[in-house]
Design an enzyme around this catalytic site. Structure first.
Site, mmCIF file in Angstrom:
data_model
loop_
_atom_site.group_PDB
_atom_site.id
_atom_site.type_symbol
_atom_site.label_atom_id
_atom_site.label_comp_id
_atom_site.label_asym_id
_atom_site.label_seq_id
_atom_site.Cartn_x
_atom_site.Cartn_y
_atom_site.Cartn_z
ATOM 1 N N ILE A 1 3.744 13.239 21.576
ATOM 2 C CA ILE A 1 4.875 12.311 21.456
ATOM 3 C C ILE A 1 6.179 13.098 21.584
ATOM 4 C CG2 ILE A 1 6.035 10.674 19.931
ATOM 5 C CD1 ILE A 1 3.307 9.709 20.935
ATOM 6 N N ASN B 1 -9.937 0.778 18.408
ATOM 7 C CA ASN B 1 -8.971 0.619 17.316
ATOM 8 C C ASN B 1 -7.965 -0.482 17.651
ATOM 9 O OD1 ASN B 1 -9.158 2.643 14.958
ATOM 10 N ND2 ASN B 1 -9.682 3.861 16.737
ATOM 11 N N ASP C 1 -0.607 15.714 13.279
ATOM 12 C CA ASP C 1 -1.371 15.159 12.140
ATOM 13 C C ASP C 1 -0.798 15.623 10.795
ATOM 14 O OD1 ASP C 1 -4.298 15.974 14.070
ATOM 15 O OD2 ASP C 1 -3.097 14.136 14.117
ATOM 16 N N HIS D 1 -6.258 9.169 12.553
ATOM 17 C CA HIS D 1 -6.952 10.416 12.864
ATOM 18 C C HIS D 1 -8.348 10.341 12.246
ATOM 19 C CE1 HIS D 1 -7.488 14.592 13.962
ATOM 20 N NE2 HIS D 1 -7.986 14.791 12.769
HETATM 21 C C1 GRF Z 1 -11.022 7.520 18.082
HETATM 22 O O1 GRF Z 1 -11.959 8.552 17.928
HETATM 23 C C2 GRF Z 1 -9.929 7.689 17.081
HETATM 24 O O2 GRF Z 1 -10.358 8.259 15.886
HETATM 25 C C3 GRF Z 1 -9.035 8.664 17.744
HETATM 26 O O3 GRF Z 1 -9.142 8.421 19.129
HETATM 27 C C4 GRF Z 1 -10.284 7.658 19.396
HETATM 28 C C5 GRF Z 1 -9.796 6.340 19.913
HETATM 29 O O4 GRF Z 1 -10.796 5.516 20.121
HETATM 30 N N1 GRF Z 1 -7.690 8.461 17.274
HETATM 31 P P1 GRF Z 1 -10.432 4.041 20.683
HETATM 32 O O5 GRF Z 1 -9.694 4.223 21.988
HETATM 33 O O6 GRF Z 1 -9.592 3.359 19.651
HETATM 34 O O7 GRF Z 1 -11.772 3.402 20.843
#
Ligand code: GRF
Length: 209
Positions: A94, A14, A151, A110
């Protein structure tokens, strides 16, 4: 220019989507000023360094108590003077002080369509295992502001993804990342950076949608 700090714990796909979005112009008026991980081995830190983004590890293991860790984490974040904090797979709770200090200026991705499969214990692969166990036909991802709950903050963007026959949790996780997470997280940051997102009465609204 929106200054963004990204908090990570794992592979950083991400984070990579955000880096690529800034480089490619999908995310405008934005600069990633720092990446912080609780896990010194997180590949996400490597991705930051490869892109000349300041990266550091603040691990609970390095401090005598959770309270001290919480203080150090907030200090480390504040040093960058961010306009927005992005939790991109950050698996640490957090601290309440940080939520208060960055109310409606901290977002999380999420991997489900909240309010499904979210809350305590629902993270990473566990989310997709639960979705397959329930037999849902549609899953997806959600970007939301972070509040004191798990969440539970105002939802900014969601994107649906089809479950396919024979999906394993790993296959479903990958599809949700590719088709949803890596799209709506950069989009949400771009919208915030350009003043298009507002929160009223606990709901997030996007201008000119
Ligand atoms: C992903 O499954 C995302 O949905 C969740 O944590 C994981 C992070 O993956 N928030 P990355 O570290 O961004 O590859």
């Amino acid at each position: 220019m929106l200054k963004v700090v990204v908090l990570v714990s794992g592979g950083g796909t991400n984070l990579q989507a955000i880096i690529d979005g800034v480089k490619g112009g999908v995310i405008r008026n934005t600069k990633i000023v720092g990446v912080i991980s609780n896990n010194k081995n997180a590949y996400a830190l490597e991705r930051a360094r490869e892109n000349h983004i300041p990266a550091k590890c603040i691990s609970p293991k390095d401090y005598e108590s959770r309270d001290v860790f919480n203080e150090k984490l907030l200090e480390a974040v504040n040093e960058y003077e961010p306009d927005l904090i992005v939790l991109a797979g950050f698996l640490v709770v957090i601290p309440p002080e940080m939520i208060a200090a960055y109310r409606n200026r901290m977002i999380n991705i999420h991997p489900s369509l909240i309010p499904a499969f979210c809350g305590k214990g629902y993270y990473g692969l566990k989310v997709h295992e639960a979705a397959l166990a329930r037999g849902v036909k549609v899953v997806g991802a959600t970007v939301h502001f972070v509040d004191e709950g798990t969440d539970t903050g105002p939802i900014i963007l969601q994107k649906a993804v089809e479950v396919e026959q024979g999906d394993t949790p790993e296959m479903l996780q990958r599809r949700v990342m590719e088709q949803a997470e890596w799209k709506i997280l950069p989009e949400a940051i771009h919208l915030i950076a350009n003043g298009k997102v507002h929160v009223e009465n606990g709901h997030a609204f996007i201008e000119n949608l």
